[in-house]
Design a protein around this motif. Structure first.
Motif, PDB file in Angstrom:
ATOM      1  N   TYR A 141       0.861  -1.193   0.000  1.00  0.00           N
ATOM      2  CA  TYR A 141       0.000   0.000   0.000  1.00  0.00           C
ATOM      3  C   TYR A 141       0.897   1.243   0.000  1.00  0.00           C
ATOM      4  O   TYR A 141       1.163   1.861   1.020  1.00  0.00           O
ATOM      5  N   TYR A 201      -4.374  -3.353  -3.275  1.00  0.00           N
ATOM      6  CA  TYR A 201      -5.723  -3.631  -2.763  1.00  0.00           C
ATOM      7  C   TYR A 201      -5.980  -5.123  -2.532  1.00  0.00           C
ATOM      8  O   TYR A 201      -7.101  -5.520  -2.241  1.00  0.00           O
ATOM      9  N   GLU A 251     -16.529  -1.083  -2.572  1.00  0.00           N
ATOM     10  CA  GLU A 251     -15.744   0.167  -2.701  1.00  0.00           C
ATOM     11  C   GLU A 251     -15.271   0.399  -4.121  1.00  0.00           C
ATOM     12  O   GLU A 251     -14.937  -0.534  -4.839  1.00  0.00           O
ATOM     13  N   SER A 262     -12.221   2.921  -5.829  1.00  0.00           N
ATOM     14  CA  SER A 262     -11.130   3.855  -5.575  1.00  0.00           C
ATOM     15  C   SER A 262     -10.671   4.384  -6.918  1.00  0.00           C
ATOM     16  O   SER A 262      -9.866   3.748  -7.603  1.00  0.00           O
TER      17      SER A 262
HETATM   18  C1  AVJ Z   1      -9.205   5.527   2.518  1.00  0.00           C
HETATM   19  C2  AVJ Z   1     -10.579   5.384   0.610  1.00  0.00           C
HETATM   20  C3  AVJ Z   1      -8.368   6.189   0.402  1.00  0.00           C
HETATM   21  O1  AVJ Z   1      -9.352   3.626  -1.413  1.00  0.00           O
HETATM   22  O2  AVJ Z   1      -7.248   3.411  -0.995  1.00  0.00           O
HETATM   23  C4  AVJ Z   1      -7.654   0.882   1.312  1.00  0.00           C
HETATM   24  C5  AVJ Z   1      -9.466   2.723   1.450  1.00  0.00           C
HETATM   25  N1  AVJ Z   1      -9.621   0.354   0.658  1.00  0.00           N
HETATM   26  N2  AVJ Z   1      -7.632  -0.393   0.903  1.00  0.00           N
HETATM   27  C6  AVJ Z   1      -8.396   3.592  -0.635  1.00  0.00           C
HETATM   28  C7  AVJ Z   1      -8.912   1.357   1.148  1.00  0.00           C
HETATM   29  C8  AVJ Z   1      -8.823  -0.706   0.520  1.00  0.00           C
HETATM   30  C9  AVJ Z   1      -8.662   3.834   0.847  1.00  0.00           C
HETATM   31  N3  AVJ Z   1      -9.220   5.203   1.097  1.00  0.00           N
END
Ligand code: AVJ
Length: 320
Positions: free
Chosen positions: A56, A205, A279, A281
């Motif tokens: 990350y 991710y 989600e 992103s």
């Molecule tokens: C907090 C929305 C910026 O989208 O990278 C991290 C959340 N989801 N790993 C992103 C998230 C999966 C993160 N944010």
């Protein structure tokens, strides 16, 4: 001796929203639950663990860019402002800015009450000269400065590429609301993740240790606890990947079998392989994002990136 100043405001209760949004999201096809519900106490901790994963890159890259340019940010924004952070969560990145900006007050806003309470208390204790006026709120619905906060030229800080959770049109609407919050001449300092090779995005991710999987699956545990549902974690899997056509990473929970789940008294049938979309992103180029910011009423003062063009930080100024 200066006393630490911490004001805590509950601007918005959330349990009713969870129920209504989850039920509506499960009735819809394709099924989807908004990502803001990841952040219960356990989810907020898991997210903090994600930010330290080797895959990350977002957090450490953004922190590097902010550190490198903190002095210039302070010079351009000036001191004595009212610093507002929607989604302030663990209040980690703002520390990079506080000494230089010397704001008249800091207003972190977050949906996760306990997490915000602890983090805001730590900032107040660490910076005795700083007034902290924390607001527990779902900022996608209510984004207001608490009435106890002092007046000052307003600066909004929205790091982490949280803007990527909105689609492009919703991102414009959100930034237009921020423009209204800060007023003409006010600033928005915003972190935006950049488009890049698919393999790097996929790894970010879907990490090797499975922390992102645990973060995604925790949503079901939360729904079980708070809505009296009976999701079985072992019948669900984490799926995440970059969709080039949409310019976004999608996260889903995949049903591993044909099954029925009861949520708040209502039965939901899932086919094997069916997913709940949890989600998005979105990833942008600097030019794409600048266009969205302009539509929301901001002009770019400066845009900084790291040397590998992984992540961008935009200092925007409200023109309307
Ligand atoms: C907090 C929305 C910026 O989208 O990278 C991290 C959340 N989801 N790993 C992103 C998230 C999966 C993160 N944010």
């Amino acid at each position: 001796m200066i006393e630490a100043t911490l004001e805590f405001h509950d601007l918005h209760p959330t349990p009713a929203d969870l129920r209504a949004d989850v039920l509506a999201g499960l009735r819809r096809r394709p099924r989807a639950i908004p990502p803001k519900f990841f952040y219960d106490a356990a989810g907020s901790k898991l997210f903090d663990a994600i930010t330290e994963l080797p895959e990350y890159y977002l957090t450490r890259t953004e922190v590097g860019v902010l550190r490198e340019h903190a002095a210039e940010i302070a010079e351009r924004v000036g001191t004595g402002s009212l610093l507002v952070e929607p989604g302030g969560g663990s209040c980690a990145k703002v520390r990079i800015l506080l000494e230089g900006l010397r704001p008249c007050a800091y207003v972190p806003m977050d949906i996760s009450r306990e997490h915000l309470w602890v983090a805001a208390g730590e900032v107040a204790a660490e910076y005795p000269w700083l007034e902290v006026h924390a607001a527990c709120t779902d900022f996608t619905r209510v984004m207001e400065v608490p009435p106890t906060a002092p007046e000052g030229p307003r600066v909004a800080f929205f790091p982490g590429s949280s803007i990527g959770n909105f689609g492009p049109e919703a991102a414009v609407d959100f930034m237009a609301a921020v423009a209204e919050l800060v007023g003409k001449g006010g600033f928005l300092l915003i972190g935006v993740d950049l488009k890049k090779a698919k393999a790097m995005l996929n790894a970010a991710y879907d990490d090797a240790q499975g922390v992102t999987a645990a973060f995604n699956l925790n949503l079901l545990t939360r729904i079980n606890r708070e809505l009296g549902a009976d999701f079985q974690s072992r019948l669900w899997a984490h799926k995440a990947g970059y969709d080039e056509a949409h310019g976004r990473v999608e996260m889903h929970l995949v049903s591993l079998a044909r099954q029925t789940v009861t949520v708040a008294g209502e039965g939901f049938q899932f086919a094997a392989g069916e997913t709940i979309h949890t989600e998005n992103s979105y990833k942008y180029t600097v030019a794409e994002f600048s266009t969205l910011a302009a539509r929301a009423g901001f002009t770019a003062e400066v845009v900084w990136t790291d040397s590998e063009q992984r992540f961008s930080v935009h200092l925007l100024r409200a023109t309307v």
